[in-house]
Design an enzyme around this catalytic site. Structure first.
Site: not given
Ligand code: NAD
Length: 476
Positions: A174-177, A227, A248-249, A282, A379, A449
């Site tokens: 599931k890619p990002s919207e 996130s 991976e957060l 991130c 962040e 952490k």
């Molecule tokens: P997000 O958590 O809002 O969304 C990530 C994915 O989760 C999206 O595909 C989204 O549609 C989906 N999602 C949203 N709500 C959901 C739910 N209730 N259940 C399941 N899936 C759901 O994050 P974002 O805004 O797309 O990305 C930014 C965040 O990602 C930042 O916090 C960043 O640090 C983190 N990030 C971490 C890494 C890493 O490798 N540690 C890499 C890239 C980004």
């Protein structure tokens, strides 16, 4: 643009409740839209992955390696289109979009090699006890759900897809919207290569679609990048089903600059660590710790370097930094500018949105930021750098480690013994010494952490999709 979901080897129209709008962030305008996948379509995708699993996990490692090499090759054939789409939808400068594509290609190539090495890992285990033999099998975990964010869509998906397929897992991605079109390339490539139907499924959507996948009881594992707030919901679903999860957060990483550095070189590394992908990383090194003896020389040069960055539309201008990728992210970063003003932070550069169409902000530097400031601890995910001064190596380590996150760090020092010592003391998953953030596929990615659970890339990335089995036989 209507058939945007790839389920059981077919492209289908979304039947979900959400309309997904795909935007050009440099203009702040949509250029495509389509309907999200419904919960029932997520069910169909998981069912397709389940029925494809027995045949896919029985393929030989070299057959799977051939498919992975095919992915690498086909990504290369779509080079111009994929670079253009990342520039248009993510707002990435051209050179960054190129690097992302090359990174994805390298990832598929690397896991093809690791897949080929798999048969040699199925070997006998030497036992001290007589009368028994034992052998190891590395089996695929099964059907995996992969949920990814928008900041490095080609790369983050490749880091999950390539090892999962190499291990013999079938997947629902599931890619990002925010960037839903880029990973469609993976479905098109699956079609072009004749990947068996159901081995790779792609469902697009927002939280409803993501939650339908992460809550699904037909998965054997879920790997999530995103996130912390969504990550903790994903972990709750996994815990309810006692199912493994990789997370991976976020991060709030430090860059530590000692007095003995070449100032101009250090400025280059600091700027790269906060302006690459407009700071939407991130791994952004958004906390600068600079030693007292160099701070008064370095900070004005850093200010000038940030102010000199060319910020603009990557499709029409020569730029060092593009816009933020979404309006939501732009509003979030603007909120931190307001907080900085309320907190009375000293702003040396930027601190504002650009007065033009699109979701642009200035590269920003706050200095002498108090440790309790929200800008120091949270962040931000934008080109916003906070600086503090330090006196001793011990203080630098303590302040760098004083975070709920632990993703990465950078250490800049001419004293290599000290740099290595500090690197060892930092509580993070990856440290760069006197370097930009070069990520090699052979090394690991992931944090300590609050930055997550598990590792991607390298052999650890493959292990994340494998289950270890031993067969022990009595010879008697
Ligand atoms: P997000 O958590 O809002 O969304 C990530 C994915 O989760 C999206 O595909 C989204 O549609 C989906 N999602 C949203 N709500 C959901 C739910 N209730 N259940 C399941 N899936 C759901 O994050 P974002 O805004 O797309 O990305 C930014 C965040 O990602 C930042 O916090 C960043 O640090 C983190 N990030 C971490 C890494 C890493 O490798 N540690 C890499 C890239 C980004």
């Amino acid at each position: 643009m209507t058939n945007s979901h790839y389920i059981a080897g077919r492209w289908v129209e979304g039947q979900g409740n959400d309309c997904i709008s795909v935007n050009d962030p440099a203009l702040g305008q949509p250029f495509a839209e389509f309907m999200a996948a419904s919960v029932a379509q997520v069910d169909q995708a998981v069912a397709a992955a389940r029925s494809a699993l027995p045949a896919w996990k029985s393929t030989s490692a070299s057959e799977r390696a051939a498919f992975l090499r095919g992915f690498a090759e086909q990504l290369g054939q779509r080079r111009e289109a994929l670079i253009a789409l990342q520039m248009r939808n993510n707002g990435k400068p051209r050179h960054e979009a190129e690097i992302d594509l090359d990174d994805a290609i390298a990832t598929f190539g690397y896991y093809a090699e690791l897949a080929e090495q798999l048969p040699a890992k199925h070997r006998d285990v030497p036992l001290a006890a007589p009368g028994f033999t034992a052998r190891t099998r590395l089996e695929p975990v099964g059907v995996v759900g992969l949920i990814v964010p928008w900041n490095f869509p080609l790369v983050t998906s490749a880091w999950k897809l390539a090892p999962a397929l190499a291990a013999g897992c079938t997947v629902v991605l599931k890619p990002s919207e925010v960037t839903p079109l880029i990973e469609q390339a993976y479905g098109q490539i699956a079609d072009a290569l004749g990947l068996p139907a159901g081995v790779l499924n792609i469902v697009n959507g927002k939280a409803e679609t993501g939650a339908a996948l992460s809550n699904h009881n037909g998965l054997d594992k879920l790997s999530f990048t995103g996130s912390n707030s969504v990550g903790s919901q994903v972990m709750r679903s996994a815990s309810a089903q006692c199912r493994p999860v990789t997370l991976e957060l976020g991060g709030k990483s430090a860059i530590v600059v000692f007095d003995d550095c070449d100032v101009d070189q250090a400025v280059e590394w600091i700027v790269a660590g906060i302006s690459w992908n407009a700071g939407q990383m991130c791994s952004a090194t958004s906390r600068l710790l600079v030693q007292n003896g160099i701070a008064d020389t370095l900070l004005p040069r850093l200010q000038a370097a940030l102010e000199n960055l060319r910020v603009g539309n990557p499709l029409t201008e020569e730029v060092d930094m593009g816009p933020l990728t979404s309006q939501a992210q732009w509003l979030k970063v603007a909120g931190y500018f307001a907080t900085a003003r309320e907190e009375g932070l000293q702003c040396l550069a930027g601190g504002k949105a650009l007065d033009r169409d699109g979701w642009f902000v200035s590269p920003t530097l706050y200095t002498d930021v108090p440790k309790h400031s929200r800008l120091w601890t949270e962040e931000i995910f934008g080109p916003v750098l906070c600086a503090r001064r330090f006196a001793s190596e011990e203080q630098a380590i303590a302040e760098a480690n004083d975070s709920r996150f632990g993703l990465v760090a950078t250490v800049c020092s001419a004293d290599l013994a000290r740099a290595e010592r500090v690197a060892d003391a930092l509580e993070v998953g990856h440290v760069w010494i006197n370097s930009v953030q070069a990520v090699f596929v052979e090394t690991s990615w992931g944090g300590t952490k609050g930055s997550g659970i598990g590792r991607e890339l390298g052999p650890w990335g493959l292990s994340a999709y494998q289950s270890v089995k031993h067969v022990t036989r009595c010879l008697g």
